[in-house]
Write a protein that holds these residues in place. Structure first.
Motif, PDB file in Angstrom:
ATOM      1  N   ILE A 128       0.846  -1.209   0.000  1.00 24.04           N
ATOM      2  CA  ILE A 128       0.000   0.000   0.000  1.00 24.04           C
ATOM      3  C   ILE A 128       0.882   1.260   0.000  1.00 24.04           C
ATOM      4  CG2 ILE A 128      -1.699   1.336   1.360  1.00 24.04           C
ATOM      5  CD1 ILE A 128      -2.877  -1.230   0.113  1.00 24.04           C
ATOM      6  N   ILE A 129       1.935   1.243   0.819  1.00 25.37           N
ATOM      7  CA  ILE A 129       2.832   2.409   0.914  1.00 25.37           C
ATOM      8  C   ILE A 129       3.517   2.653  -0.435  1.00 25.37           C
ATOM      9  CG2 ILE A 129       4.926   3.322   2.027  1.00 25.37           C
ATOM     10  CD1 ILE A 129       4.069   1.576   4.525  1.00 25.37           C
ATOM     11  N   ARG A 130       4.007   1.566  -1.044  1.00 28.54           N
ATOM     12  CA  ARG A 130       4.677   1.686  -2.350  1.00 28.54           C
ATOM     13  C   ARG A 130       3.745   2.281  -3.395  1.00 28.54           C
ATOM     14  NH1 ARG A 130       6.778  -3.723  -2.208  1.00 28.54           N
ATOM     15  NH2 ARG A 130       8.807  -3.597  -1.253  1.00 28.54           N
ATOM     16  N   ARG A 131       2.515   1.801  -3.400  1.00 27.27           N
ATOM     17  CA  ARG A 131       1.567   2.280  -4.413  1.00 27.27           C
ATOM     18  C   ARG A 131       1.179   3.734  -4.142  1.00 27.27           C
ATOM     19  NH1 ARG A 131      -2.457  -2.587  -3.873  1.00 27.27           N
ATOM     20  NH2 ARG A 131      -3.770  -1.436  -5.325  1.00 27.27           N
ATOM     21  N   ALA A 132       1.053   4.111  -2.869  1.00 32.24           N
ATOM     22  CA  ALA A 132       0.755   5.513  -2.531  1.00 32.24           C
ATOM     23  C   ALA A 132       1.916   6.406  -2.973  1.00 32.24           C
ATOM     24  CB  ALA A 132       0.499   5.654  -1.033  1.00 32.24           C
ATOM     25  N   ALA A 133       3.137   5.892  -2.842  1.00 26.70           N
ATOM     26  CA  ALA A 133       4.323   6.690  -3.183  1.00 26.70           C
ATOM     27  C   ALA A 133       4.465   6.887  -4.693  1.00 26.70           C
ATOM     28  CB  ALA A 133       5.581   6.020  -2.614  1.00 26.70           C
ATOM     29  N   ILE A 134       3.755   6.088  -5.470  1.00 26.25           N
ATOM     30  CA  ILE A 134       3.764   6.290  -6.927  1.00 26.25           C
ATOM     31  C   ILE A 134       2.806   7.430  -7.289  1.00 26.25           C
ATOM     32  CG2 ILE A 134       3.093   5.236  -9.136  1.00 26.25           C
ATOM     33  CD1 ILE A 134       4.049   2.523  -7.908  1.00 26.25           C
ATOM     34  N   VAL A 135       1.680   7.484  -6.588  1.00 28.03           N
ATOM     35  CA  VAL A 135       0.635   8.459  -6.922  1.00 28.03           C
ATOM     36  C   VAL A 135       0.926   9.841  -6.329  1.00 28.03           C
ATOM     37  CG1 VAL A 135      -1.836   8.956  -6.675  1.00 28.03           C
ATOM     38  CG2 VAL A 135      -1.081   6.607  -7.105  1.00 28.03           C
ATOM     39  N   PHE A 136       1.512   9.858  -5.122  1.00 29.86           N
ATOM     40  CA  PHE A 136       1.763  11.136  -4.451  1.00 29.86           C
ATOM     41  C   PHE A 136       3.243  11.520  -4.534  1.00 29.86           C
ATOM     42  CE2 PHE A 136      -2.243   9.767  -2.751  1.00 29.86           C
ATOM     43  CZ  PHE A 136      -2.959  10.950  -2.625  1.00 29.86           C
ATOM     44  N   ASP A 137       3.510  12.843  -4.425  1.00 30.86           N
ATOM     45  CA  ASP A 137       4.907  13.292  -4.464  1.00 30.86           C
ATOM     46  C   ASP A 137       5.657  12.835  -3.224  1.00 30.86           C
ATOM     47  OD1 ASP A 137       4.593  14.793  -6.866  1.00 30.86           O
ATOM     48  OD2 ASP A 137       3.478  16.276  -5.700  1.00 30.86           O
ATOM     49  N   LYS A 138       4.939  12.886  -2.100  1.00 30.17           N
ATOM     50  CA  LYS A 138       5.583  12.495  -0.849  1.00 30.17           C
ATOM     51  C   LYS A 138       4.581  11.736   0.023  1.00 30.17           C
ATOM     52  CE  LYS A 138       7.750  14.391   3.229  1.00 30.17           C
ATOM     53  NZ  LYS A 138       7.890  15.592   4.039  1.00 30.17           N
ATOM     54  N   VAL A 139       5.080  10.724   0.720  1.00 33.53           N
ATOM     55  CA  VAL A 139       4.239   9.943   1.638  1.00 33.53           C
ATOM     56  C   VAL A 139       4.876  10.003   3.024  1.00 33.53           C
ATOM     57  CG1 VAL A 139       3.540   7.583   2.262  1.00 33.53           C
ATOM     58  CG2 VAL A 139       3.275   8.376  -0.098  1.00 33.53           C
ATOM     59  N   VAL A 140       4.052  10.269   4.025  1.00 34.69           N
ATOM     60  CA  VAL A 140       4.530  10.174   5.402  1.00 34.69           C
ATOM     61  C   VAL A 140       3.791   9.011   6.058  1.00 34.69           C
ATOM     62  CG1 VAL A 140       4.809  11.334   7.618  1.00 34.69           C
ATOM     63  CG2 VAL A 140       4.917  12.675   5.497  1.00 34.69           C
ATOM     64  N   VAL A 141       4.551   8.002   6.457  1.00 37.37           N
ATOM     65  CA  VAL A 141       3.950   6.869   7.164  1.00 37.37           C
ATOM     66  C   VAL A 141       3.849   7.271   8.635  1.00 37.37           C
ATOM     67  CG1 VAL A 141       4.196   4.439   7.799  1.00 37.37           C
ATOM     68  CG2 VAL A 141       4.939   5.220   5.535  1.00 37.37           C
ATOM     69  N   GLY A 142       2.633   7.282   9.160  1.00 36.99           N
ATOM     70  CA  GLY A 142       2.401   7.667  10.555  1.00 36.99           C
ATOM     71  C   GLY A 142       2.216   6.419  11.408  1.00 36.99           C
ATOM     72  N   VAL A 143       3.158   6.204  12.308  1.00 41.12           N
ATOM     73  CA  VAL A 143       3.067   5.049  13.210  1.00 41.12           C
ATOM     74  C   VAL A 143       2.361   5.525  14.472  1.00 41.12           C
ATOM     75  CG1 VAL A 143       4.420   3.378  14.545  1.00 41.12           C
ATOM     76  CG2 VAL A 143       5.217   4.096  12.269  1.00 41.12           C
ATOM     77  N   SER A 144       1.153   5.026  14.714  1.00 39.62           N
ATOM     78  CA  SER A 144       0.391   5.560  15.846  1.00 39.62           C
ATOM     79  C   SER A 144       0.937   5.011  17.158  1.00 39.62           C
ATOM     80  CB  SER A 144      -1.100   5.263  15.705  1.00 39.62           C
ATOM     81  OG  SER A 144      -1.292   3.899  15.558  1.00 39.62           O
ATOM     82  N   LYS A 145       1.170   5.958  18.063  1.00 43.43           N
ATOM     83  CA  LYS A 145       1.768   5.591  19.343  1.00 43.43           C
ATOM     84  C   LYS A 145       0.721   4.951  20.245  1.00 43.43           C
ATOM     85  CE  LYS A 145       4.571   7.529  23.015  1.00 43.43           C
ATOM     86  NZ  LYS A 145       5.478   8.615  23.323  1.00 43.43           N
ATOM     87  N   LYS A 146      -0.404   5.631  20.332  1.00 40.83           N
ATOM     88  CA  LYS A 146      -1.435   5.175  21.263  1.00 40.83           C
ATOM     89  C   LYS A 146      -2.506   4.417  20.496  1.00 40.83           C
ATOM     90  CE  LYS A 146      -2.697   8.044  24.682  1.00 40.83           C
ATOM     91  NZ  LYS A 146      -3.386   9.299  24.986  1.00 40.83           N
ATOM     92  N   ILE A 147      -2.637   3.147  20.787  1.00 41.06           N
ATOM     93  CA  ILE A 147      -3.704   2.386  20.143  1.00 41.06           C
ATOM     94  C   ILE A 147      -4.413   1.571  21.219  1.00 41.06           C
ATOM     95  CG2 ILE A 147      -2.804   2.261  17.789  1.00 41.06           C
ATOM     96  CD1 ILE A 147      -1.561  -0.335  18.438  1.00 41.06           C
ATOM     97  N   PRO A 148      -5.693   1.288  21.000  1.00 44.19           N
ATOM     98  CA  PRO A 148      -6.474   0.640  22.051  1.00 44.19           C
ATOM     99  C   PRO A 148      -5.939  -0.740  22.453  1.00 44.19           C
ATOM    100  CG  PRO A 148      -7.818   1.023  20.073  1.00 44.19           C
ATOM    101  CD  PRO A 148      -6.480   1.616  19.819  1.00 44.19           C
ATOM    102  N   LYS A 149      -5.338  -1.439  21.484  1.00 44.53           N
ATOM    103  CA  LYS A 149      -4.871  -2.783  21.825  1.00 44.53           C
ATOM    104  C   LYS A 149      -3.410  -2.751  22.288  1.00 44.53           C
ATOM    105  CE  LYS A 149      -4.643  -2.832  16.864  1.00 44.53           C
ATOM    106  NZ  LYS A 149      -5.307  -3.037  15.643  1.00 44.53           N
TER     107      LYS A 149
END
Ligand code: ADP
Length: 164
Positions: free
Chosen positions: A20-41
């Motif tokens: 998904i990240i690779r494909r987004a990086a083809i369509v957009f000029d820049k991709v920022v992958v956001g790793v969420s710190k706080k998650i319910p699990k």
């Protein structure tokens, strides 16, 4: 410059996320992958470990950055002047949750568009939780995750097949 955020818990990153990240990086000029710190699990890996694995897996992808975030997603997106949030969609079962999140985020900031990328058929069954379960019960996760994750899982679950 068109910027997209690809958010998630990435506990750990799988080949499906990478696709998904690779494909987004083809369509957009820049991709920022956001790793969420706080998650319910509870996570198997800390936020720093999850971020380090994503970074390693994305080596060579020059228009992709990785950052931990601990705020509302729309705030994180605004901070990066992002136009879009990109999420992967696997099966109908993903839809309800994703639909709700997208509507809520639109309510919070109508300028940020949520866009969906359909999972590649070969990864459509893949999830971080399945990968963890396979590793925990001594199966092989080869090909399902980047090498860096395979090594990290083998360290957590020494009995894993192919574990080093
Ligand atoms: P979250 O906890 O926010 O759902 P995940 O790390 O599990 O975070 O997933 C992040 C995004 O990646 C979600 O949009 C999810 O639907 C998508 N995703 C997860 N696994 C796959 C896969 N195998 N193929 C495509 N998209 C996926």
């Amino acid at each position: 410059m068109r910027v997209a955020i690809v958010p998630g818990s990435f506990d750990p990153i799988t080949s499906g996320h990478l696709d998904i990240i690779r494909r987004a990086a083809i369509v957009f000029d820049k991709v920022v992958v956001g790793v969420s710190k706080k998650i319910p699990k509870n996570t198997l890996f800390s936020a720093d470990e999850r971020k380090a694995m994503v970074e390693k897996a994305l080596t060579g992808m020059n228009n992709v950055d990785v950052e931990i975030f601990d705020s509302l997603l729309v705030e994180f997106a605004r901070r990066h002047d992002a136009h879009a949030v990109v999420r992967g969609l696997r099966a109908v079962s993903d839809f309800e949750h994703e639909f709700q999140m997208a509507q809520l985020n639109r309510e919070l900031d109508s300028k940020i568009e949520t866009m969906f990328v359909m999972a590649s058929p070969k990864y459509a069954y893949l999830s971080s939780s399945a990968v963890k379960e396979i590793a925990e019960y001594s199966g092989s996760v080869k090909g399902l995750v980047p090498d860096v994750v395979e090594t990290a899982l083998a360290a957590k679950f020494p009995s894993m097949k192919g574990g080093r």
